[in-house]
Design a protein around this motif. Structure first.
Motif, PDB file in Angstrom:
ATOM      1  N   ILE A 109       0.842  -1.203   0.000  1.00 47.36           N
ATOM      2  CA  ILE A 109       0.000   0.000   0.000  1.00 47.36           C
ATOM      3  C   ILE A 109       0.875   1.251   0.000  1.00 47.36           C
ATOM      4  N   ALA A 110       1.877   1.262   0.861  1.00 46.89           N
ATOM      5  CA  ALA A 110       2.774   2.420   0.929  1.00 46.89           C
ATOM      6  C   ALA A 110       3.460   2.652  -0.414  1.00 46.89           C
ATOM      7  N   ALA A 111       3.894   1.560  -1.049  1.00 45.98           N
ATOM      8  CA  ALA A 111       4.564   1.688  -2.349  1.00 45.98           C
ATOM      9  C   ALA A 111       3.603   2.213  -3.404  1.00 45.98           C
ATOM     10  N   SER A 112       2.327   1.805  -3.318  1.00 46.03           N
ATOM     11  CA  SER A 112       1.360   2.282  -4.310  1.00 46.03           C
ATOM     12  C   SER A 112       1.170   3.790  -4.198  1.00 46.03           C
ATOM     13  N   ALA A 113       1.216   4.314  -2.975  1.00 46.66           N
ATOM     14  CA  ALA A 113       1.068   5.763  -2.790  1.00 46.66           C
ATOM     15  C   ALA A 113       2.230   6.512  -3.436  1.00 46.66           C
ATOM     16  N   VAL A 114       3.429   5.944  -3.333  1.00 50.81           N
ATOM     17  CA  VAL A 114       4.586   6.571  -3.970  1.00 50.81           C
ATOM     18  C   VAL A 114       4.444   6.527  -5.495  1.00 50.81           C
ATOM     19  N   LYS A 115       3.990   5.388  -6.013  1.00 51.28           N
ATOM     20  CA  LYS A 115       3.803   5.275  -7.460  1.00 51.28           C
ATOM     21  C   LYS A 115       2.754   6.259  -7.969  1.00 51.28           C
ATOM     22  N   ASP A 116       1.767   6.567  -7.117  1.00 49.25           N
ATOM     23  CA  ASP A 116       0.685   7.470  -7.507  1.00 49.25           C
ATOM     24  C   ASP A 116       0.953   8.922  -7.115  1.00 49.25           C
ATOM     25  N   GLU A 117       2.129   9.195  -6.576  1.00 45.41           N
ATOM     26  CA  GLU A 117       2.372  10.521  -5.986  1.00 45.41           C
ATOM     27  C   GLU A 117       2.091  11.667  -6.943  1.00 45.41           C
ATOM     28  N   GLU A 118       2.500  11.559  -8.191  1.00 48.62           N
ATOM     29  CA  GLU A 118       2.284  12.653  -9.131  1.00 48.62           C
ATOM     30  C   GLU A 118       0.792  12.902  -9.347  1.00 48.62           C
ATOM     31  N   ARG A 119       0.030  11.846  -9.511  1.00 43.32           N
ATOM     32  CA  ARG A 119      -1.407  12.000  -9.717  1.00 43.32           C
ATOM     33  C   ARG A 119      -2.091  12.513  -8.451  1.00 43.32           C
ATOM     34  N   ILE A 120      -1.627  12.037  -7.299  1.00 46.68           N
ATOM     35  CA  ILE A 120      -2.196  12.525  -6.036  1.00 46.68           C
ATOM     36  C   ILE A 120      -1.915  14.007  -5.879  1.00 46.68           C
ATOM     37  N   ARG A 121      -0.699  14.415  -6.236  1.00 47.24           N
ATOM     38  CA  ARG A 121      -0.347  15.837  -6.143  1.00 47.24           C
ATOM     39  C   ARG A 121      -1.255  16.665  -7.035  1.00 47.24           C
ATOM     40  N   THR A 126      -7.991  19.459  -7.525  1.00 48.38           N
ATOM     41  CA  THR A 126      -9.395  19.120  -7.788  1.00 48.38           C
ATOM     42  C   THR A 126     -10.083  18.519  -6.574  1.00 48.38           C
ATOM     43  N   GLY A 127      -9.289  17.921  -5.679  1.00 49.21           N
ATOM     44  CA  GLY A 127      -9.839  17.243  -4.512  1.00 49.21           C
ATOM     45  C   GLY A 127     -10.319  15.845  -4.788  1.00 49.21           C
ATOM     46  N   ARG A 128     -10.170  15.348  -6.020  1.00 46.21           N
ATOM     47  CA  ARG A 128     -10.805  14.094  -6.413  1.00 46.21           C
ATOM     48  C   ARG A 128      -9.807  13.130  -7.070  1.00 46.21           C
ATOM     49  N   MET A 129      -9.875  11.887  -6.626  1.00 47.83           N
ATOM     50  CA  MET A 129      -9.159  10.800  -7.297  1.00 47.83           C
ATOM     51  C   MET A 129      -9.831   9.499  -6.891  1.00 47.83           C
ATOM     52  N   GLY A 130     -10.521   8.872  -7.823  1.00 49.23           N
ATOM     53  CA  GLY A 130     -11.288   7.670  -7.512  1.00 49.23           C
ATOM     54  C   GLY A 130     -10.402   6.505  -7.113  1.00 49.23           C
ATOM     55  N   TRP A 131     -10.960   5.637  -6.290  1.00 51.87           N
ATOM     56  CA  TRP A 131     -10.248   4.421  -5.875  1.00 51.87           C
ATOM     57  C   TRP A 131      -9.731   3.662  -7.084  1.00 51.87           C
ATOM     58  N   HIS A 132     -10.551   3.558  -8.118  1.00 55.60           N
ATOM     59  CA  HIS A 132     -10.206   2.779  -9.304  1.00 55.60           C
ATOM     60  C   HIS A 132      -9.080   3.409 -10.112  1.00 55.60           C
ATOM     61  N   GLU A 133      -8.723   4.660  -9.817  1.00 54.28           N
ATOM     62  CA  GLU A 133      -7.675   5.350 -10.565  1.00 54.28           C
ATOM     63  C   GLU A 133      -6.288   5.094 -10.000  1.00 54.28           C
ATOM     64  N   HIS A 134      -6.186   4.387  -8.905  1.00 53.74           N
ATOM     65  CA  HIS A 134      -4.897   4.141  -8.272  1.00 53.74           C
ATOM     66  C   HIS A 134      -4.165   2.978  -8.922  1.00 53.74           C
ATOM     67  N   HIS A 135      -2.879   2.886  -8.621  1.00 52.80           N
ATOM     68  CA  HIS A 135      -2.065   1.769  -9.081  1.00 52.80           C
ATOM     69  C   HIS A 135      -2.630   0.476  -8.503  1.00 52.80           C
ATOM     70  N   CYS A 136      -2.543  -0.609  -9.264  1.00 55.56           N
ATOM     71  CA  CYS A 136      -3.124  -1.876  -8.827  1.00 55.56           C
ATOM     72  C   CYS A 136      -2.496  -2.407  -7.546  1.00 55.56           C
ATOM     73  N   ASP A 137      -1.306  -1.934  -7.189  1.00 54.07           N
ATOM     74  CA  ASP A 137      -0.703  -2.351  -5.922  1.00 54.07           C
ATOM     75  C   ASP A 137      -1.586  -1.978  -4.733  1.00 54.07           C
ATOM     76  N   LEU A 138      -2.358  -0.912  -4.867  1.00 52.64           N
ATOM     77  CA  LEU A 138      -3.246  -0.527  -3.772  1.00 52.64           C
ATOM     78  C   LEU A 138      -4.283  -1.613  -3.509  1.00 52.64           C
ATOM     79  N   PRO A 298      -5.415  11.722   3.008  1.00 53.22           N
ATOM     80  CA  PRO A 298      -5.333  12.615   1.847  1.00 53.22           C
ATOM     81  C   PRO A 298      -4.767  11.946   0.600  1.00 53.22           C
ATOM     82  N   LEU A 299      -4.135  10.786   0.773  1.00 56.43           N
ATOM     83  CA  LEU A 299      -3.548  10.083  -0.371  1.00 56.43           C
ATOM     84  C   LEU A 299      -4.530   9.158  -1.061  1.00 56.43           C
ATOM     85  N   ILE A 300      -5.480   8.614  -0.300  1.00 48.65           N
ATOM     86  CA  ILE A 300      -6.352   7.578  -0.853  1.00 48.65           C
ATOM     87  C   ILE A 300      -7.831   7.856  -0.581  1.00 48.65           C
ATOM     88  N   CYS A 301      -8.209   7.898   0.691  1.00 44.88           N
ATOM     89  CA  CYS A 301      -9.623   7.782   1.050  1.00 44.88           C
ATOM     90  C   CYS A 301     -10.417   9.067   0.828  1.00 44.88           C
TER      91      CYS A 301
END
Length: 351
Positions: A109-121, A126-138, A298-301
């Motif tokens: 999970i921690a690694a997935s947040a790093v992989k998604d860091e640019e998109r999370i930033r 926008t305040g929005r990033m759907g669960w389904h938009e994350h790296h599959c590691d999540l 703030p990274l996922i939920c």
């Protein structure tokens, strides 16, 4: 304002510890995905060359990986023989897929947040990033982290803590597992209560496909099915038990979902709601568990909740009092904390 040197040094020390842990996290994911922990557990005391030969990986990288594990206290080492090994306790947390103490998925999970860091930033605008938009590691890491907790607690402690529910499951009940993900909780219940029928719902089609395969592999498809549906519109009524495991806080409209659950329950039905452990205030959550969940928020939920309709963004650390008020507004009349673990609160919610 003058800097207090002692306080600065204390903060630098804490930062260095966090930096070390963050760097170490990737070595844990590598060791897990490549099977190095499992090979080390099976081998007993072994040196780097031996583990490399056993696994087929590059000797120097395996040697350095072992050193990283030892200095982080994730394995043991004898400097006289140059060997490394896992204790029983380390193996339970890092290498044993059947262990209720398996924690290694947390680092995925921690690694997935790093992989998604640019998109999370980017989503901070926008305040929005759907669960389904994350790296599959999540998705994989979430199942591997939470499943051992279900294995350790769901049937042995959480179900018995609910008034009358275990008797219904043994006699034959209708159960909905909402936000089921890969279906580990649904399948576990089906294995222990073969006279009941279960349906897992999730809005994420890819997770539902994995859940169907897992059910087939487990041999429970005679009493389990999985469907793509959200918490606010899944089909069926008269359920004796509805479960939501660590997902209600992720929803854009938890009150709407709760109202739908109320209407889908039998008159004497029960809602098993599992949520992250949290205190009643921010200062009550200054501890490692609070730190984990506040960092994930703030990274996922929270961006996942804001990507949905509903207007809620509860975050991960929702106090009991807030849950009670929300679920009362949705029409439920009974709410209590029935059980807990260091990571979970288990609520019994009834019409």
């Amino acid at each position: 304002m003058a800097i207090d040197q002692a306080k600065l040094e204390e903060f630098i020390g804490r930062f260095a510890g966090d930096f070390a842990a963050a760097m170490h996290a990737a070595t844990v994911v590598v060791g897990d995905k490549l099977g190095l922990y499992r090979a080390l557990a099976a081998a007993g005391p072994i040196d780097g060359a031996g583990l490399a030969a056993r696994t087929g990986y590059d000797r120097r990288l395996v040697e350095e990986w072992l050193c990283a594990q030892y200095v982080s206290r994730y394995c043991e080492h004898d400097p006289t023989t140059g060997t490394f090994w896992l204790t029983e306790e380390q193996a339970a947390a890092l290498a044993d897929e059947s262990s209720p103490a398996l924690l290694v998925g947390a680092m995925t999970i921690a690694a997935s947040a790093v992989k998604d860091e640019e998109r999370i930033r980017e989503c901070f605008a926008t305040g929005r990033m759907g669960w389904h938009e994350h790296h599959c590691d999540l998705f994989e890491g979430t199942e591997r982290l939470f499943k051992p907790g279900y294995v350790a607690n769901l049937v042995s402690a959480w179900i018995p803590a609910l008034v009358g529910v275990e008797d219904k499951l043994q006699a034959g009940a209708r159960v909905a597992d909402v936000g089921c993900g890969y279906g580990s909780s649904t399948i576990l219940l089906a294995q222990h209560y073969p006279g009941s029928t279960f349906v897992g719902f999730d809005f994420h089609p890819e997770s539902v496909e994995v859940a169907r395969k897992r059910a087939a592999d487990a041999g429970v498809t005679d009493r389990v099915r999985f469907e793509v549906a959200g918490a606010g519109n899944y089909p069926g009524a008269g359920y004796d038990l509805v479960c939501i495991f660590d997902a209600l806080h992720d929803m854009g409209d938890p009150v709407g979902a709760a109202r739908h659950i109320l209407h889908s329950l039998a008159d004497d039905g029960t809602w098993l709601l599992v949520e992250p452990m949290a205190g009643e205030s921010l200062v009550d959550n200054v501890n490692p568990v609070g730190r984990i969940f506040y960092s994930a928020s703030p990274l996922i939920c929270t961006p996942a909740a804001q990507a949905q309709e509903g207007g809620y963004a509860l975050g991960n650390q929702v106090p009991d009092t807030v849950w009670r008020d929300l679920l009362t507004d949705a029409g439920f009349s009974r709410f209590r904390r029935a059980a807990e673990t260091p990571f979970n609160r288990v609520f019994e919610v009834r019409p």
